[in-house]
Design a protein around this motif. Sequence first.
Motif, PDB file in Angstrom:
ATOM      1  N   GLN A   1      -3.004   2.395   2.040  1.00  0.00           N
ATOM      2  CA  GLN A   1      -1.606   2.521   1.449  1.00  0.00           C
ATOM      3  C   GLN A   1      -0.424   1.951   2.312  1.00  0.00           C
ATOM      4  OE1 GLN A   1      -1.303   3.548  -1.452  1.00  0.00           O
ATOM      5  NE2 GLN A   1       0.931   4.227  -1.375  1.00  0.00           N
ATOM      6  N   TYR A   2      -0.524   2.049   3.586  1.00  0.00           N
ATOM      7  CA  TYR A   2       0.460   1.635   4.541  1.00  0.00           C
ATOM      8  C   TYR A   2       0.669   0.345   4.659  1.00  0.00           C
ATOM      9  CZ  TYR A   2       3.296   0.819   8.690  1.00  0.00           C
ATOM     10  OH  TYR A   2       4.307   0.461   9.608  1.00  0.00           O
ATOM     11  N   LYS A   3      -0.517  -0.429   4.284  1.00  0.00           N
ATOM     12  CA  LYS A   3      -0.385  -2.123   4.389  1.00  0.00           C
ATOM     13  C   LYS A   3       0.291  -2.314   3.061  1.00  0.00           C
ATOM     14  CE  LYS A   3      -3.406  -6.174   4.251  1.00  0.00           C
ATOM     15  NZ  LYS A   3      -4.600  -6.534   4.383  1.00  0.00           N
ATOM     16  N   LYS A   4      -0.174  -1.702   1.748  1.00  0.00           N
ATOM     17  CA  LYS A   4       0.457  -1.993   0.532  1.00  0.00           C
ATOM     18  C   LYS A   4       2.008  -1.795   0.698  1.00  0.00           C
ATOM     19  CE  LYS A   4       0.026  -1.197  -4.340  1.00  0.00           C
ATOM     20  NZ  LYS A   4      -0.628  -0.316  -5.330  1.00  0.00           N
ATOM     21  N   MET A   5       2.326  -0.841   1.310  1.00  0.00           N
ATOM     22  CA  MET A   5       3.879  -0.276   1.035  1.00  0.00           C
ATOM     23  C   MET A   5       4.716  -1.378   2.095  1.00  0.00           C
ATOM     24  SD  MET A   5       3.571   3.823   1.531  1.00  0.00           S
ATOM     25  CE  MET A   5       5.265   3.989   1.792  1.00  0.00           C
ATOM     26  N   GLU A   6       4.049  -1.569   3.167  1.00  0.00           N
ATOM     27  CA  GLU A   6       4.735  -2.662   4.070  1.00  0.00           C
ATOM     28  C   GLU A   6       4.849  -3.820   3.504  1.00  0.00           C
ATOM     29  OE1 GLU A   6       6.583  -3.956   7.404  1.00  0.00           O
ATOM     30  OE2 GLU A   6       6.302  -1.926   6.536  1.00  0.00           O
ATOM     31  N   GLY A   7       4.042  -4.270   2.749  1.00  0.00           N
ATOM     32  CA  GLY A   7       4.038  -5.644   1.962  1.00  0.00           C
ATOM     33  C   GLY A   7       5.245  -5.690   0.999  1.00  0.00           C
ATOM     34  N   ARG A   8       5.179  -4.358   0.217  1.00  0.00           N
ATOM     35  CA  ARG A   8       6.324  -4.234  -0.721  1.00  0.00           C
ATOM     36  C   ARG A   8       7.750  -4.299  -0.114  1.00  0.00           C
ATOM     37  NH1 ARG A   8       8.906   0.499  -2.920  1.00  0.00           N
ATOM     38  NH2 ARG A   8       9.945   0.307  -4.987  1.00  0.00           N
ATOM     39  N   ARG A   9       7.892  -3.505   1.003  1.00  0.00           N
ATOM     40  CA  ARG A   9       8.969  -3.618   1.722  1.00  0.00           C
ATOM     41  C   ARG A   9       9.696  -4.994   2.173  1.00  0.00           C
ATOM     42  NH1 ARG A   9      11.056  -3.685   6.843  1.00  0.00           N
ATOM     43  NH2 ARG A   9       9.096  -4.255   7.669  1.00  0.00           N
ATOM     44  N   LEU A  10       8.576  -5.617   2.737  1.00  0.00           N
ATOM     45  CA  LEU A  10       8.950  -7.201   3.137  1.00  0.00           C
ATOM     46  C   LEU A  10       9.361  -7.964   2.019  1.00  0.00           C
ATOM     47  CD1 LEU A  10       6.047  -7.787   5.701  1.00  0.00           C
ATOM     48  CD2 LEU A  10       8.523  -7.202   6.187  1.00  0.00           C
ATOM     49  N   GLN A  11       8.500  -7.642   0.890  1.00  0.00           N
ATOM     50  CA  GLN A  11       8.936  -8.472  -0.416  1.00  0.00           C
ATOM     51  C   GLN A  11      10.375  -8.221  -0.899  1.00  0.00           C
ATOM     52  OE1 GLN A  11       6.318  -7.609  -3.777  1.00  0.00           O
ATOM     53  NE2 GLN A  11       7.060  -9.327  -4.969  1.00  0.00           N
ATOM     54  N   LEU A  12      10.932  -6.680  -0.892  1.00  0.00           N
ATOM     55  CA  LEU A  12      12.163  -6.363  -1.069  1.00  0.00           C
ATOM     56  C   LEU A  12      13.282  -6.948  -0.194  1.00  0.00           C
ATOM     57  CD1 LEU A  12      11.397  -2.527  -2.333  1.00  0.00           C
ATOM     58  CD2 LEU A  12      12.008  -4.590  -3.932  1.00  0.00           C
ATOM     59  N   LEU A  13      12.924  -6.849   1.158  1.00  0.00           N
ATOM     60  CA  LEU A  13      13.946  -7.579   2.042  1.00  0.00           C
ATOM     61  C   LEU A  13      14.056  -8.908   1.737  1.00  0.00           C
ATOM     62  CD1 LEU A  13      12.994  -5.936   5.378  1.00  0.00           C
ATOM     63  CD2 LEU A  13      15.226  -5.518   4.300  1.00  0.00           C
ATOM     64  N   ASP A  14      13.169  -9.570   1.375  1.00  0.00           N
ATOM     65  CA  ASP A  14      13.171 -11.141   0.926  1.00  0.00           C
ATOM     66  C   ASP A  14      14.240 -11.378  -0.207  1.00  0.00           C
ATOM     67  OD1 ASP A  14      12.409 -13.844   1.777  1.00  0.00           O
ATOM     68  OD2 ASP A  14      11.566 -13.672  -0.326  1.00  0.00           O
ATOM     69  N   GLN A  15      13.744 -10.369  -1.274  1.00  0.00           N
ATOM     70  CA  GLN A  15      14.851 -10.474  -2.387  1.00  0.00           C
ATOM     71  C   GLN A  15      16.153 -10.138  -2.085  1.00  0.00           C
ATOM     72  OE1 GLN A  15      12.726  -8.165  -5.373  1.00  0.00           O
ATOM     73  NE2 GLN A  15      11.016  -9.354  -5.510  1.00  0.00           N
TER      74      GLN A  15
END
Length: 513
Positions: free
Chosen positions: A114-128
Motif C-alpha cells: 500500500q505504501y509503495k502504491k501511495m508513493e507512486g501516486r504522490r510522485l505522479q501528482l507532483l509531476d503533474q
Amino acid sequence: MSGVSPRRGLRAVGCREGQTRGTEMDRSSWQRRHQQNPAGRQLDSSERCVTGTPKNPQDSSHHDADSPSTSSSTAGDSSVPDLPGFYFDPEKNRYFRLLPGHNNCNPLTKESIQYKKMEGRRLQLLDQEDKQKKKVTRMGFNMSSILQKKQLGFLNITSYCRLSHELRVSCMERKKVEIQSSDPSALSSDRFNFILADTSSDRLFTVNDVKIGGSKYGIIDLQGLKVPTFKVHMHENLYFTNRKVNSVCWASLNHLDSHILLCLMGLAGTPGCATLLPASLFASNHQGTDRPGMLCSFRIPGAWSCAWSLNVQASNCFSTGLSRRVLLTNVVTGHRQSYGTNTDVLAQQFVVSTPLLFNGCRSGEIFAIDLRSPSQGRSWKATRLFHHTAVTSVRILQEEHYVMASDMAGKIKLWDLRTIQCVRQYEGHVNEYAYLPLHVHEEEGILVAVGQDCYTRIWSLHDTHLLRTIPSPYPTSKADIPSVAFSSRLGGLRGAPGLLMAVRQDLYCFSYS
C-alpha cells in the motif's frame, strides 16, 4: 524472494507452503489451468487451497479506479484474479506469497504494498503539478468563459468573485521560501511542527521540534514575502520547552494578537500548564513599539485545546478544554469558572457577537456553553450537535449561524445552528486518529484541510466541490504531516492571497499567479 516455478504445478504452490518462504506463479500458467478446469470437474484439495474463487475482472477494475485498497489485488493488473494470501506484481508478471512480518529481513506485507502504491501516486501528482500550469477546477469554466458570462449577465458579482478565486486557487504554483535567521544551522535541523498566522497575516508563529528533544518557538515576518524572491526572516527566542505542545492560538491581551496562548502537557511529575507568551519577547519583532511583556503561566493540567475570547462580555478571558471539563480563566483577575463534561474537550472557539463557547469532544458531541449561565446544573448547554467519532476542529462562520466541524472519521460537516441540521458535507478528507485543524476562508469561499495522508485539499464552501488536491513534497509519514496557513493578504494589507505549507525543515508558498 525465492519462489517455485509455475510449471511445477499448483500443487507445489498450495501444499508446500512450509518449505518455501515466497511462492510465485505467472499469470499465463494460472489462466491455462483455469481454462482446462470445466465447471463440472471437481478440483482436488491441493488445487482448491490455492485458486480460491476468481473475482470478476470488471468489479476489480472499478474498485481500483475509485479508491485505494490494502487488498492484494490492488497492486496488480485489474484483469488478474485475487488470490488470498498472494500479491501479483505487474512488472514481473508473477504472483508472490504474502509473508508474515516476523523472522524475515525483507518481508512483503500489505502495508509495504500500500505504501509503495501511495508513493507512486504522490510522485505522479507532483509531476503533474510541475508540468500542468493551467488546471481546470470545473468543466467548462476558465477565465475567459467566466468573464464572458459576467458580461452577458449570467453571473452576479458574488458568483463572479467566487469562481475567479476558485480558478486562481487551482493555478497556484509551489515556490520554496528562503528563511533567514541569526542561527542558520538551526534551520537545517529543526523541523516545523505547527504554524499559525495572525489576524493580519503579516506574522507566522511557529513551533519547531528541536533535534536534541523538546520544542522552541519563533515568529516569521511575512512582510518580505514578495514575488519572485520569497524571502522571510525568522525571529527566534531563547524560550525552550521539553513538553509537548497540544494547542496554540493568538491572544489579544494588550492589543490585537499581542500574545500567543499555548497548552503544554505535563512531564515527569510536573503538571501541565497554559502559557501566555508575549510576541514582543521575540527579538527584532516588527511590533517595535511594544514594551517587553511578561510570560504568564497558569497551572492547568491535561489541557487538550485552548481558545481566546474576543467577546466584550468575556474580555481578557481564555478557555481550555480538559479531560471531562472546560475551564474559563480571566487573565487579569485570575477568576476561574469550571464546566463539567463527561468526555475530553478537543476543540474550542468563542463566538464574537454573543457570549457562547463552542466545544468539540472526544465522544463526538459538539455543545455550546452560554457564559451568562451559572456553571452548576445543565442550563449552560445552549446547543448540542453530534458526530459519530471524536471532533478535532470547530470553526464558527462569520454570520455565526453556521459551524464547521471535522472528526476522526474524516467527516467535515457544515451545521446550521438555527435548524440544528447538517446542511453540507465535504468529501475526501482523510483522518483516523490525528488532531487536524480546519481553515475556513469565507472571503475567498474556500475550505482548506490537511489529511492524515499528507495531502492538502481545498474545497468550495459554496457547493462542497473539491477544487484541488496538493501532494506533500515529501513521502507520506505520520511525522511529516504538513501544517498550512491560507490568507487573502499574505504579508499584510498589500500582500497577495496564497497558501503557506510547512513540512520538515522547509516552508513553501503557493501564491496566486
